[in-house]
Design a protein around this motif. Structure first.
Motif, short mmCIF file in Angstrom:
data_model
loop_
_atom_site.label_atom_id
_atom_site.label_comp_id
_atom_site.label_asym_id
_atom_site.label_seq_id
_atom_site.Cartn_x
_atom_site.Cartn_y
_atom_site.Cartn_z
N THR A 128 -17.84 -8.68 -12.40
CA THR A 128 -18.10 -8.21 -11.04
C THR A 128 -18.78 -6.86 -11.10
O THR A 128 -18.61 -6.10 -12.07
CB THR A 128 -16.79 -8.13 -10.23
N GLN A 129 -19.58 -6.56 -10.08
CA GLN A 129 -20.27 -5.28 -10.07
C GLN A 129 -19.27 -4.14 -9.98
O GLN A 129 -19.33 -3.19 -10.75
CB GLN A 129 -21.25 -5.22 -8.88
N VAL A 130 -18.35 -4.20 -9.00
CA VAL A 130 -17.35 -3.14 -8.81
C VAL A 130 -16.00 -3.79 -8.58
O VAL A 130 -15.84 -4.62 -7.68
CB VAL A 130 -17.72 -2.23 -7.62
N TYR A 131 -15.01 -3.38 -9.38
CA TYR A 131 -13.65 -3.92 -9.26
C TYR A 131 -12.71 -2.75 -8.96
O TYR A 131 -12.63 -1.79 -9.73
CB TYR A 131 -13.22 -4.60 -10.56
N LEU A 132 -12.00 -2.83 -7.81
CA LEU A 132 -11.01 -1.82 -7.43
C LEU A 132 -9.62 -2.44 -7.51
O LEU A 132 -9.30 -3.34 -6.72
CB LEU A 132 -11.29 -1.28 -6.03
N GLY A 133 -8.82 -2.00 -8.44
CA GLY A 133 -7.52 -2.59 -8.68
C GLY A 133 -6.50 -2.21 -7.63
O GLY A 133 -6.73 -1.37 -6.75
N THR A 134 -5.33 -2.82 -7.74
CA THR A 134 -4.24 -2.58 -6.79
C THR A 134 -3.87 -1.11 -6.75
O THR A 134 -3.67 -0.48 -7.80
CB THR A 134 -3.01 -3.41 -7.18
N GLY A 135 -3.81 -0.58 -5.55
CA GLY A 135 -3.39 0.81 -5.38
C GLY A 135 -4.49 1.83 -5.50
O GLY A 135 -4.24 3.03 -5.40
N VAL A 136 -5.74 1.40 -5.74
CA VAL A 136 -6.87 2.33 -5.70
C VAL A 136 -7.19 2.59 -4.23
O VAL A 136 -7.69 1.70 -3.53
CB VAL A 136 -8.09 1.77 -6.44
N ASN A 137 -6.88 3.79 -3.74
CA ASN A 137 -6.97 4.10 -2.32
C ASN A 137 -8.10 5.07 -2.02
O ASN A 137 -8.60 5.76 -2.92
CB ASN A 137 -5.65 4.71 -1.83
N ASN A 138 -8.47 5.13 -0.73
CA ASN A 138 -9.49 6.07 -0.26
C ASN A 138 -10.80 5.93 -1.02
O ASN A 138 -11.50 6.91 -1.27
CB ASN A 138 -8.97 7.50 -0.37
N ALA A 139 -11.12 4.71 -1.38
CA ALA A 139 -12.38 4.46 -2.08
C ALA A 139 -13.51 4.31 -1.05
O ALA A 139 -13.31 3.81 0.05
CB ALA A 139 -12.28 3.22 -2.94
N THR A 140 -14.71 4.72 -1.45
CA THR A 140 -15.90 4.58 -0.62
C THR A 140 -16.99 3.91 -1.43
O THR A 140 -17.36 4.39 -2.51
CB THR A 140 -16.40 5.95 -0.13
N VAL A 141 -17.48 2.79 -0.92
CA VAL A 141 -18.56 2.06 -1.58
C VAL A 141 -19.64 1.88 -0.51
O VAL A 141 -19.55 0.98 0.33
CB VAL A 141 -18.09 0.70 -2.13
N THR A 142 -20.64 2.73 -0.51
CA THR A 142 -21.58 2.81 0.61
C THR A 142 -23.02 2.97 0.12
O THR A 142 -23.30 3.79 -0.76
CB THR A 142 -21.23 4.00 1.52
N GLY A 143 -23.89 2.16 0.72
CA GLY A 143 -25.33 2.33 0.49
C GLY A 143 -25.81 1.97 -0.88
O GLY A 143 -26.81 2.53 -1.37
N ASN A 144 -25.15 1.01 -1.54
CA ASN A 144 -25.51 0.65 -2.91
C ASN A 144 -26.28 -0.67 -2.97
O ASN A 144 -26.20 -1.49 -2.07
CB ASN A 144 -24.23 0.52 -3.75
N ASN A 145 -26.99 -0.85 -4.05
CA ASN A 145 -27.69 -2.11 -4.29
C ASN A 145 -26.91 -2.93 -5.31
O ASN A 145 -26.84 -2.58 -6.48
CB ASN A 145 -29.11 -1.85 -4.81
N PHE A 146 -26.28 -4.03 -4.81
CA PHE A 146 -25.56 -4.95 -5.68
C PHE A 146 -26.27 -6.30 -5.74
O PHE A 146 -25.65 -7.31 -6.09
CB PHE A 146 -24.13 -5.16 -5.16
N SER A 147 -27.51 -6.36 -5.36
CA SER A 147 -28.22 -7.64 -5.28
C SER A 147 -28.44 -8.22 -6.66
O SER A 147 -28.20 -7.56 -7.69
CB SER A 147 -29.56 -7.46 -4.57
N ASN A 148 -28.92 -9.48 -6.68
CA ASN A 148 -29.11 -10.13 -7.98
C ASN A 148 -30.43 -9.77 -8.64
O ASN A 148 -30.74 -10.27 -9.72
CB ASN A 148 -28.99 -11.65 -7.83
N THR A 149 -31.20 -8.91 -8.03
CA THR A 149 -32.42 -8.42 -8.67
C THR A 149 -32.54 -6.91 -8.47
O THR A 149 -32.27 -6.38 -7.40
CB THR A 149 -33.68 -9.09 -8.09
N CYS A 150 -32.90 -6.23 -9.53
CA CYS A 150 -33.15 -4.79 -9.48
C CYS A 150 -34.47 -4.55 -10.19
O CYS A 150 -34.51 -4.35 -11.40
CB CYS A 150 -32.05 -4.01 -10.18
N GLY A 151 -35.56 -4.64 -9.45
CA GLY A 151 -36.86 -4.57 -10.08
C GLY A 151 -37.05 -5.78 -10.97
O GLY A 151 -36.93 -6.93 -10.54
N SER A 152 -37.30 -5.55 -12.24
CA SER A 152 -37.51 -6.66 -13.18
C SER A 152 -36.19 -7.20 -13.74
O SER A 152 -36.20 -8.22 -14.45
CB SER A 152 -38.40 -6.20 -14.34
#
Length: 565
Positions: A402-426
């Motif tokens: 997975t691109q980003v995995y936040l486990g149990t109890g990881v709090n106050n996380a911010t995941v904003t404005g990122n590119n997780f698509s299946n293509t990043c340029g080439s």
């Protein structure tokens, strides 16, 4: 007859004629005593005065004489010769042989120490010639003294493999620069090429140094120590170790800039940070090894307010690119910021933030970060509070990851404005999942991200996702719906889509809807009539009875249970 005339002239000088210049002496002229004395003038002085001047101008070794003044080209300022020599001292002046590259060459350790000890009293720099010197250490560079080679392509220190610290920075302003330090045996198990830790120096500097095959390249603990334009290759332990000798973040404001650490496959970590307050990492490249960069505290150690910019923290390593953990329950890691940096193509996770032994781990941020390739997850966090990932790009990797995995109890996380698509340029991403929340991820925000082409954009637990989550404005989720079949077992609103189309059989009774979190809003489009009953399991129950008519959309909002309207 000539002899008689000369004798009479010497006996009766008063009778001799006036002084005649030697240029007019001839075979027929006999010089008088006056002529001889005049011919022996020195610098306009008579013979006796001239001899006195010559004797007075003689210099003894180590003494200065005002008569020996020199004027450098381009200036009118004069200085004594001795003053010029005192500016720089060569290790050769104190007996260094610098005569080879092998274990049979002379060990110049004692001569280096003599030169540096004298330099400390003379406020001078010490130079090492452009050739090979065998130094088995330890050599102490005193406060205020610089040890300078002719460049790491010219001056080579052959350090053998004794396990000793070779150079020790001994105090304020101690500096080592412009040389190559090379260890002769593979995989040493102790010692550092440069020890900037034992004396906890202040304002020490390491500049333009190459270090080859040490156990530890640079061991650093102190205040305002700078490592700049340095390269460390093939460490068996650590390229750079920071804060090993201090606690409570008392290794203050260390700066690692423009430095490359090329690790061997067995290198434990390219950089190990144990205790530091205000660490600056700028324009560095850490490649290979088991771990690229490791932040790990010990007992009562703290790592606070790190500024990492434009730095490759781990690339093509055999394990993890960047790892952050407390090695003791008393440890504190707080306020680490990684901007415009990189961790990619490692065998395991490119970024791992884990519990370790517990302690405090909070406020870790990644901005403009780039993560590509690798067989593990892009970022795995199993522990921590206040992890932020913004304006970054995560791409490629193993299909089971997975691109980003936040486990149990990881709090106050911010995941904003990122590119997780299946293509990043080439690059093409093989990871099936975008962001995975394991559960109890309270006060977590996942917004404005691009999941285009990812088969499982947001993975959530069926219940106990966490309180006060915000998951919205993610592409293409908010603009798309997912079709689900009505079932008496309940409905599944997974992946965080903005809407769900209900298919199946008219009249199905539903009492549970999974994947709810406080404040979640969903548009429901039933293609069949569905009856919703109150009750249901905790975290997925329905607040109010509701009958949905086919092809009439309605809203579902979650506040401890689903409110349908």
């Amino acid at each position: 007859m000539k002899r008689l005339l000369l004798a009479s002239a010497l006996m009766f000088p008063a009778l001799a004629h006036a002084q005649v210049s030697p240029s007019r002496w001839s075979q027929n002229y006999i010089p008088t005593l006056t002529d001889w004395k005049a011919a022996l003038l020195y610098n306009g002085q008579g013979f006796s005065d001239a001899m006195a001047t010559i004797n007075a101008s003689k210099l003894s070794v180590g003494a200065e004489s005002d008569a020996q003044l020199v004027t450098p080209t381009g200036t009118a300022v004069t200085r004594t010769v001795a003053s010029h020599f005192a500016d720089r001292i060569s290790v050769l002046d104190f007996g260094a042989a610098c005569n080879g590259t092998t274990d049979t060459a002379t060990d110049d350790t004692a001569s280096f120490n003599k030169a540096l000890t004298y330099a400390a009293t003379a406020n001078a720099a010490v130079t090492v010639p452009a050739r090979g010197c065998r130094v088995l250490g330890p050599v102490t560079i005193p406060a205020g003294v610089s040890l300078a080679g002719a460049g790491f392509n010219s001056t080579t220190i052959y350090a053998g493999n004794t396990g000793a610290n070779i150079f020790i920075l001994g105090g304020q302003g101690a500096t080592i620069r412009d040389m190559d330090i090379k260890f002769s045996a593979a995989n040493p198990t102790s010692g550092a090429a440069i020890d900037a830790s034992t004396k906890t120096p202040f304002l020490a500097r390491i500049f333009n140094v190459m270090i080859e095959s040490p156990y530890i390249g640079i061991d650093l603990s102190g205040n305002s120590i700078t490592v700049d334009h340095t390269r460390i290759n093939g460490s068996s332990g650590y390229g750079i170790r920071i804060g090993h000798a201090t606690t409570s973040a008392n290794t203050v404001d260390p700066r690692i800039t423009n430095t490359t650490i090329g690790n061997a496959d067995g290198t434990i970590a390219g950089m190990l940070v144990e205790d530091a307050g205000g660490l600056y990492l700028t324009n560095n490249d850490i490649v290979g090894g088991q771990i690229g960069t490791l932040f790990r505290t010990g007992a009562n150690q703290q790592i606070t307010w790190t500024f990492a910019d434009n730095t490759v923290l781990g690339d093509t390593g055999k394990g993890i690119g960047l790892e952050i953990q407390n090695g003791d329950v008393s440890g504190i890691i707080r306020g680490l910021r990684f901007a415009n940096s990189w961790s990619s193509n490692n065998v395991n996770d490119n970024i791992l933030i884990n519990e370790g032994s517990g302690g405090t781990l909070e406020n870790i941020s990644f901005s403009g970060f780039r993560e590509y390739g690798g067989s593990g997850n892009g970022l795995t966090a199993t522990y921590g509070n206040g992890i932020r990932l913004t304006d970054s790009e995560f791409c490629a990797g193993n299909s089971g990851a997975t691109q980003v995995y936040l486990g149990t109890g990881v709090n106050n996380a911010t995941v904003t404005g990122n590119n997780f698509s299946n293509t990043c340029g080439s690059y093409t991403s093989n990871r099936a999942s975008g962001v995975s929340l394991e559960g109890s991820n309270n006060y977590t925000t996942v917004t404005d991200n691009n999941f285009a082409g990812i088969s499982n954009p947001i993975n959530l637990p069926t219940t106990n996702v966490g309180v006060s989550l915000i998951i919205k404005n993610n592409q293409p989720l908010d603009n798309n719906t997912e079709s689900i079949a009505a079932s008496s077992g309940g409905l599944t609103f997974d992946q965080g889509f903005g809407g769900y189309v209900i298919t199946g059989t008219d009249g199905t009774n539903v009492s549970n809807i999974t994947y709810g979190w406080s404040g979640r809003h969903v548009l429901v489009i039933p293609q069949v009539a569905v009856t919703f009953a109150t009750g249901g399991a905790s975290g997925s129950g329905i607040c109010n009875a509701y009958t949905a008519t086919a092809n009439t959309p309605f809203n579902a909002d979650f506040y401890g249970c689903w409110y349908l309207h």
